[in-house]
Scaffold this active site. Sequence first.
Site, short mmCIF file in Angstrom:
data_model
loop_
_atom_site.label_atom_id
_atom_site.label_comp_id
_atom_site.label_asym_id
_atom_site.label_seq_id
_atom_site.Cartn_x
_atom_site.Cartn_y
_atom_site.Cartn_z
N ARG A 136 32.31 28.01 58.80
CA ARG A 136 31.60 26.96 57.95
C ARG A 136 30.64 26.15 58.44
O ARG A 136 30.90 25.39 58.49
CB ARG A 136 33.26 25.87 57.10
CG ARG A 136 33.86 26.45 56.04
CD ARG A 136 34.76 27.44 56.38
NE ARG A 136 35.35 26.96 55.44
CZ ARG A 136 36.27 28.12 55.14
NH1 ARG A 136 37.09 29.39 55.79
NH2 ARG A 136 37.20 27.93 54.23
N CYS A 137 29.95 27.68 59.20
CA CYS A 137 29.10 26.78 59.72
C CYS A 137 27.63 26.41 59.14
O CYS A 137 26.57 27.64 59.37
CB CYS A 137 28.80 27.52 61.00
SG CYS A 137 27.33 26.85 62.23
N SER A 138 27.55 25.55 58.40
CA SER A 138 25.99 25.77 57.03
C SER A 138 25.00 25.26 57.84
O SER A 138 23.62 26.20 57.62
CB SER A 138 26.28 24.47 56.52
OG SER A 138 26.31 23.33 57.81
N ALA A 164 28.63 33.41 60.29
CA ALA A 164 28.85 31.70 59.83
C ALA A 164 29.84 31.77 59.22
O ALA A 164 30.52 30.16 59.60
CB ALA A 164 27.25 31.37 60.34
#
Length: 297
Positions: free
Chosen positions: A83-85, A79
């Site tokens: 950059r999928c926080s 993830a």
Amino acid sequence: ARSPSTFIPLGEILREGGESSLHQLLGAFVSAGRVDHVAMVMGLHPQYLSSFWKTQYLLLRMDGPLPYHKRHYIAIMAAARHRCSYLVGLHMGEFLQVGGNPAWLRGLHCAPQKLRNLNEINKLLAHRPWLITKEHIEALLKPGEDSWSLAELVQALVLLTHYHSLASFVFGCGIKPEEEQDVESSCWAPSPHSDSSPASDDTVGGSGGTDAMQELEVLMERMKLLQENQLEEEGVTQEEMATRFELEKTESLLVPSSDILDPSLQSNIRCFLEDPEFGYKDFTRRGEQAPPTFRAQ
């Protein structure tokens, strides 16, 4: 305001989900005490949600060569590449719940070398999968203290690709962070071209105009290449040229430059990235020397 999605009003999610979806979500709440935002949005398609949950359960909870905490850490690594926080934060919590070492969450440099060795294939799978060769697999399976077994590597690769795809779902559906997640870790797609992106207030060089000029320069360069190619080819219609140009324009606007690292990238993502500048690069133009690609269409 309480909707799990930026794009879909809460009332529409509750109304459109139907009885089957509501039954599934209630069951999840009873068993886990919570329903995450991905499940609420996916509940608009109950059959898909059911298959998704089965897949998640098999990957994360069922018997397999990888211990549970390492599965969640691999999900974090995957993830973070996109950059999928939202997913990074979600699996940091899951990692701790299944007994993971909190020190590993300080960053990839604190994880065991065996996990760090996945970094190369992780970034290739995320951004340029056509560059993967058998040598990448052989390097991970090579006998040694930090080597992977074939069974472990297969499960790790499935987890990586699963969470690369799920990150796209999260961005595409505008999934908001859970209430318990840090507000600073809110989920957003890292595009310097979007007015809704947090990056738009703090772009490289301090001005959104810089990005616009770069976009224009790239677009003009691609137009020039298309016109040159038209002279070399025979029988290319104006309609086909217009179609190609529109495709080039779309790609130039939607694909952020891979050599610019967004300065507002959250620390909970940055610490899990090695070689953060590595990103998507368009397929090689005809006539250029480069590795062969698997482009099908």
